[in-house]
Design a protein around this motif. Structure first.
Motif, short mmCIF file in Angstrom:
data_model
loop_
_atom_site.label_atom_id
_atom_site.label_comp_id
_atom_site.label_asym_id
_atom_site.label_seq_id
_atom_site.Cartn_x
_atom_site.Cartn_y
_atom_site.Cartn_z
N PHE A 160 0.81 -1.22 0.00
CA PHE A 160 0.00 0.00 0.00
C PHE A 160 0.84 1.27 0.00
CE2 PHE A 160 -2.84 -3.34 1.40
CZ PHE A 160 -3.86 -3.18 0.47
N ALA A 161 2.15 1.10 0.13
CA ALA A 161 3.08 2.22 -0.08
C ALA A 161 3.56 2.27 -1.53
CB ALA A 161 4.27 2.08 0.86
N ASP A 162 3.15 1.30 -2.32
CA ASP A 162 3.59 1.15 -3.71
C ASP A 162 2.79 2.11 -4.60
OD1 ASP A 162 4.04 0.24 -6.35
OD2 ASP A 162 4.39 -1.81 -5.65
N ALA A 163 3.47 3.01 -5.29
CA ALA A 163 2.79 3.99 -6.15
C ALA A 163 1.97 3.30 -7.23
CB ALA A 163 3.81 4.94 -6.77
N GLU A 164 2.42 2.16 -7.72
CA GLU A 164 1.68 1.44 -8.76
C GLU A 164 0.33 0.99 -8.23
OE1 GLU A 164 1.95 -2.93 -10.21
OE2 GLU A 164 3.54 -1.83 -11.29
N VAL A 165 0.30 0.51 -6.99
CA VAL A 165 -0.96 0.07 -6.39
C VAL A 165 -1.90 1.25 -6.20
CG1 VAL A 165 -2.01 -0.96 -4.33
CG2 VAL A 165 0.11 -1.92 -5.28
N GLN A 166 -1.38 2.35 -5.70
CA GLN A 166 -2.22 3.54 -5.50
C GLN A 166 -2.76 4.06 -6.84
OE1 GLN A 166 -3.23 4.68 -2.63
NE2 GLN A 166 -1.95 3.39 -1.32
N ASP A 167 -1.93 4.05 -7.88
CA ASP A 167 -2.38 4.48 -9.21
C ASP A 167 -3.46 3.55 -9.75
OD1 ASP A 167 -0.64 6.62 -9.17
OD2 ASP A 167 0.89 5.66 -10.41
N PHE A 168 -3.31 2.25 -9.51
CA PHE A 168 -4.30 1.28 -9.96
C PHE A 168 -5.67 1.56 -9.33
CE2 PHE A 168 -6.62 -2.65 -9.04
CZ PHE A 168 -6.83 -3.13 -10.32
N LEU A 169 -5.69 1.83 -8.02
CA LEU A 169 -6.95 2.12 -7.34
C LEU A 169 -7.62 3.36 -7.94
CD1 LEU A 169 -5.82 1.38 -3.68
CD2 LEU A 169 -7.39 0.00 -5.05
N LYS A 170 -6.82 4.37 -8.27
CA LYS A 170 -7.37 5.58 -8.89
C LYS A 170 -7.92 5.28 -10.27
CE LYS A 170 -4.24 8.67 -6.39
NZ LYS A 170 -3.01 9.50 -6.49
N GLU A 171 -7.18 4.50 -11.05
CA GLU A 171 -7.61 4.15 -12.40
C GLU A 171 -8.92 3.35 -12.38
OE1 GLU A 171 -4.27 2.00 -13.80
OE2 GLU A 171 -2.98 3.78 -13.96
N GLN A 172 -9.10 2.56 -11.34
CA GLN A 172 -10.31 1.75 -11.22
C GLN A 172 -11.51 2.56 -10.71
OE1 GLN A 172 -11.03 -1.83 -11.65
NE2 GLN A 172 -9.38 -1.43 -13.10
N GLY A 173 -11.28 3.82 -10.35
CA GLY A 173 -12.37 4.66 -9.86
C GLY A 173 -12.84 4.29 -8.47
N ILE A 174 -11.96 3.68 -7.68
CA ILE A 174 -12.31 3.26 -6.32
C ILE A 174 -12.45 4.48 -5.41
CG2 ILE A 174 -11.52 1.98 -4.30
CD1 ILE A 174 -12.38 0.22 -6.72
N ILE A 175 -13.49 4.49 -4.58
CA ILE A 175 -13.62 5.48 -3.52
C ILE A 175 -13.11 4.84 -2.23
CG2 ILE A 175 -15.22 6.84 -2.11
CD1 ILE A 175 -17.07 6.99 -4.53
N LEU A 176 -12.10 5.44 -1.64
CA LEU A 176 -11.54 4.92 -0.40
C LEU A 176 -12.22 5.59 0.79
CD1 LEU A 176 -7.76 4.78 -1.35
CD2 LEU A 176 -9.42 2.91 -1.37
N SER A 177 -12.59 4.80 1.77
CA SER A 177 -13.30 5.33 2.93
C SER A 177 -12.69 4.77 4.22
CB SER A 177 -14.79 4.99 2.83
OG SER A 177 -15.53 5.68 3.83
N SER A 178 -13.38 5.00 5.33
CA SER A 178 -12.93 4.54 6.64
C SER A 178 -14.16 4.33 7.51
CB SER A 178 -12.02 5.59 7.29
OG SER A 178 -12.76 6.75 7.63
#
Length: 312
Positions: A283-301
């Motif tokens: 989850f510190a990996d920029a590729e993983v973070q970019d993938f989540l953005k590309e997928q249109g994921i909304i991150l919540s808590s």
């Protein structure tokens, strides 16, 4: 009676999908909303160091700590100093590692069935099921919550280590009682035909009593729940995570993992050390973070979920 009416009368009526919790909470109906959730925090120094960095940097937004464990006090101290972060309690009734063990928070004479012959919590869920009861479970859950609060922590939610609190309806009832009395959301999943079938296949007792408890639970629920899969390599692990994300349907999901930084000490505690180190890295990996953005994921808590629920 006109022709149009006759046609409508014989056409099959479409069965609508149940309204998702993400929609109930005001998120767009077509979006996948995910709580990326770090479990087992407080278990050891390595887990704390990982979560504290990741939460501070926004690598993910939610975690839960284990009150009976040796490093919980240090994590609670960090939470008091950083109250804006979403940290709940990973309610622990088992102590699974071979030599790195812990006991109950409640006095042992109050919860004797929770302990093995060495005075530690049982290694596995069947040990708890066969030896404990609802009264003991409730006593220990409230003791864990009260210990956290006594240290100044304000838990944002509660969940269950190793799924123990879903092993019997009596355990689930005690779990939900804590959540409702303290008004902190518990990790509870809405039961639809899809989720019922999924969790029955995983061995959870989705009988009528359990289903009724879940139906009656008055706080927000998840639409589905997942775990990051193991991989033989870091790249394979990421690939499996990407496959999971692509498979998700619209709704509110939680995905759990168990991140820890790499130290010789971690390797002495658990045989799953490699997966935990990769989960810290992932989850510190920029590729993983970019993938989540590309997928249109909304991150919540969980904090955000409860805020939205209270506004509704």
């Amino acid at each position: 009676m006109n022709l149009l009416y006759c046609l409508l009368a014989v056409l099959p009526v479409p069965i609508s999908e149940p309204v998702t919790w993400s929609t109930k909470l005001g998120y767009p109906a077509d979006k996948r909303v995910i709580i990326l959730h770090a479990d087992d925090i407080g278990m050891c120094y390595e887990a704390n160091a990982s979560a504290q960095r990741a939460l501070s940097k926004g690598e993910y937004r939610s975690a839960a700590a284990m009150v009976p464990c040796p490093w919980f006090n240090e994590m609670a101290e960090w939470c008091v100093a950083n109250p804006h972060h979403d940290v709940g309690l990973h309610l622990a009734l088992t102590s699974e590692w071979k030599t790195y063990r812990w006991g109950s928070v409640a006095p042992r004479d109050k919860v004797p069935g929770l302990h093995d012959k060495f005075g530690y919590l049982h290694h596995n869920v069947p040990g708890v099921v066969m030896n404990s009861n609802e009264k003991e479970i409730e006593t220990e859950l409230f003791a864990q919550y009260n210990r956290a609060v006594s240290l100044g922590m304000k838990p944002s939610h509660v969940d269950t280590h190793m799924g123990t609190l879903y092993a019997k309806p009596e355990f689930t009832r005690a779990y939900m009682k804590l959540a409702v009395e303290k008004q902190v959301p518990a990790m509870v999943i809405e039961m639809t035909p899809y989720t019922m079938d999924k969790f029955r296949k995983q061995g959870y007792p989705m009988r009528d009593e359990m289903l009724q408890l879940i139906a009656d639970y008055p706080l927000p629920k998840l639409d589905d729940f997942h775990a990051v899969e193991s991989g033989k390599t870091y790249e394979e692990k990421k690939s499996k995570f990407y496959t999971l994300i692509r498979s998700l349907r619209p709704g509110l999901h939680e995905i759990i993992y168990h991140p820890s930084i790499d130290t010789p000490g971690l390797k002495k505690i658990t045989g799953s050390w490699q997966q935990r180190i990769w989960e810290d890295k992932m989850f510190a990996d920029a590729e993983v973070q970019d993938f989540l953005k590309e997928q249109g994921i909304i991150l919540s808590s969980w904090k955000e979920v409860m805020e939205r629920f209270q506004k509704k």
